[in-house]
Design an enzyme around this catalytic site. Structure first.
Site, PDB file in Angstrom:
ATOM      1  N   ALA A  78       0.826  -1.213   0.000  1.00 55.73           N
ATOM      2  CA  ALA A  78       0.000   0.000   0.000  1.00 55.73           C
ATOM      3  C   ALA A  78       0.865   1.269   0.000  1.00 55.73           C
ATOM      4  CB  ALA A  78      -0.929  -0.024   1.206  1.00 55.73           C
ATOM      5  N   ILE A  79       1.842   1.332   0.899  1.00 61.10           N
ATOM      6  CA  ILE A  79       2.667   2.554   1.001  1.00 61.10           C
ATOM      7  C   ILE A  79       3.587   2.689  -0.217  1.00 61.10           C
ATOM      8  CG2 ILE A  79       4.616   3.554   2.325  1.00 61.10           C
ATOM      9  CD1 ILE A  79       1.942   4.267   3.598  1.00 61.10           C
ATOM     10  N   LYS A 115       7.792  -4.741   4.630  1.00 61.11           N
ATOM     11  CA  LYS A 115       7.425  -4.913   6.038  1.00 61.11           C
ATOM     12  C   LYS A 115       8.695  -5.004   6.888  1.00 61.11           C
ATOM     13  CE  LYS A 115       3.003  -5.100   5.597  1.00 61.11           C
ATOM     14  NZ  LYS A 115       2.128  -4.141   6.291  1.00 61.11           N
ATOM     15  N   LYS A 117       6.337   7.439  16.633  1.00 63.10           N
ATOM     16  CA  LYS A 117       5.385   6.747  15.744  1.00 63.10           C
ATOM     17  C   LYS A 117       5.222   5.283  16.179  1.00 63.10           C
ATOM     18  CE  LYS A 117       2.914   5.989  11.902  1.00 63.10           C
ATOM     19  NZ  LYS A 117       3.405   5.111  10.909  1.00 63.10           N
ATOM     20  N   SER A 134      -2.374  -1.232   9.151  1.00 62.65           N
ATOM     21  CA  SER A 134      -1.612  -2.159   8.303  1.00 62.65           C
ATOM     22  C   SER A 134      -1.561  -3.546   8.945  1.00 62.65           C
ATOM     23  CB  SER A 134      -0.202  -1.610   8.073  1.00 62.65           C
ATOM     24  OG  SER A 134       0.425  -1.328   9.304  1.00 62.65           O
TER      25      SER A 134
HETATM   26  O1  KPL Z   1       0.827   3.577  10.347  1.00 61.54           O
HETATM   27  C1  KPL Z   1      -0.324   3.230  10.303  1.00 61.54           C
HETATM   28  C2  KPL Z   1      -0.549   1.762  10.099  1.00 61.54           C
HETATM   29  O2  KPL Z   1      -1.673   1.341   9.839  1.00 61.54           O
HETATM   30  O3  KPL Z   1       0.436   1.027  10.195  1.00 61.54           O
HETATM   31  C3  KPL Z   1      -1.439   4.204  10.558  1.00 61.54           C
HETATM   32  C4  KPL Z   1      -0.896   5.634  10.430  1.00 61.54           C
HETATM   33  C5  KPL Z   1      -1.973   3.957  11.946  1.00 61.54           C
HETATM   34  C6  KPL Z   1      -2.542   4.188   9.562  1.00 61.54           C
HETATM   35  O4  KPL Z   1      -3.410   3.114   9.707  1.00 61.54           O
END
Ligand code: KPL
Length: 306
Positions: free
Chosen positions: A10-11, A78, A185, A255
């Site tokens: 996705a990213i 990942k 984060k 995710s």
């Molecule tokens: O980083 C994320 C993830 O899902 O891993 C967020 C920002 C919480 C978005 O869902």
């Protein structure tokens, strides 16, 4: 600026498609041939927050691939694949290429740094992205991407990557304390991702649930205590960020929940598991993170498809 992106999840697809649309030269690399074929055939389908669907054509190669011309290699795999990826790409990347980890969790950058002499940058993003299938990504929430070097002051390349992300509509800033950003984060993810996986709630639904808020609060508090003991300077208050991120990505499934639903391994070891092991090293108790780690490991086992 030429980008290589390893990992067409996705990213990887969101950043790849947006950079391509902004006119950058981008090559995706992925190890799964079925995903490579799907993107070769259909391009990346990017569904924007307002529902607009854009088909973005960009080259994709089956990895491991030599990416000779790439100025910046974005690692978007990942966290549990970082070590294997770094071992595979050792010797395949020219020394002048900057490697940028755009991943969740703790330990990715250190692993890459230990295996490459290249400039290694770290980035942390709160963009919400959800994969609907191979090469089909839904941008579920706007966020901020922070980029920096954990070892020295930020280079000109770091500023140019920031400008490229901004031009691609992915708001970015450079940070002189990227280690603090990564920890902040990770603490927030550790209080979102396992809870969403265990309850199957979307990010928005998590924010509204009082019982979940209570567990999340304890998980965050433990993470903050560990970070203090490890002498990490956090960036912002993870308690406030927890709510802000959940609301800005309210339509997203985390995710980790996406991984569980696909029967895949999760990043629990690099999130709550990492807080737990740093807690052990610094003698800080982390019972909530320990329980969440064990529960998600059990969930991984019961939902495994391969
Ligand atoms: O980083 C994320 C993830 O899902 O891993 C967020 C920002 C919480 C978005 O869902």
């Amino acid at each position: 600026m030429r980008f290589g992106i390893v990992g067409a999840g996705a990213i990887g697809c969101l950043f790849g498609a947006r950079l391509r649309l902004a006119g950058y030269d981008v090559t995706l690399v992925h190890r799964d041939p079925s995903i490579v074929q799907a993107i070769q055939k259909n391009g990346v389908n990017l569904q924007e927050i307002d529902g607009t669907l854009t088909k973005v054509r960009l080259p994709i190669r089956k990895g491991p691939a030599k990416l000779l011309g790439a100025e910046v290699l974005i690692v978007a795999v990942k966290a549990y694949d970082t070590r294997a990826l770094a071992a595979t790409y050792r010797g395949r990347i020219p020394s002048e290429t900057t490697v940028l980890s755009l991943q969740n969790g703790l330990g990715n950058v250190e692993t890459i740094q230990s295996m490459f002499k290249n400039e290694v940058l770290a980035a942390s993003t709160t963009e919400g992205a959800f994969s609907l299938g191979p090469g089909y990504v839904v941008h579920t929430g706007r966020g901020l991407t922070l980029i920096g070097d954990t070892r020295r002051s930020n280079s000109d390349t770091c500023s140019r990557v920031k400008i490229a992300f901004d031009r691609a509509g992915l708001k970015a800033k450079t940070s002189s304390n990227i280690r603090g950003v990564l920890w902040t984060k990770a603490i927030v993810n550790a209080a979102i991702n396992p809870l969403s996986s265990l309850t199957r709630l979307t990010n928005g639904a998590l924010a509204k649930n009082a019982e979940i808020q209570e567990i999340a609060r304890s998980a965050v508090d433990e993470g903050i205590s560990v970070s203090h003991a490890a002498r990490i300077r956090l960036v912002g208050d993870p308690r406030k960020l927890w709510r802000r991120i959940l609301l800005s990505t309210r339509a997203n499934k985390s995710s980790m929940l996406q991984d569980i639903e696909r029967g895949k391994m999760t990043e629990i070891r690099q999130l709550n598991g990492a807080i737990l092991s740093h807690g052990r090293m610094t003698r800080v108790k982390t019972p909530v993170n320990e329980i969440l780690t064990k529960l998600v490991l059990g969930l991984e086992e019961s939902s495994k498809t391969t």
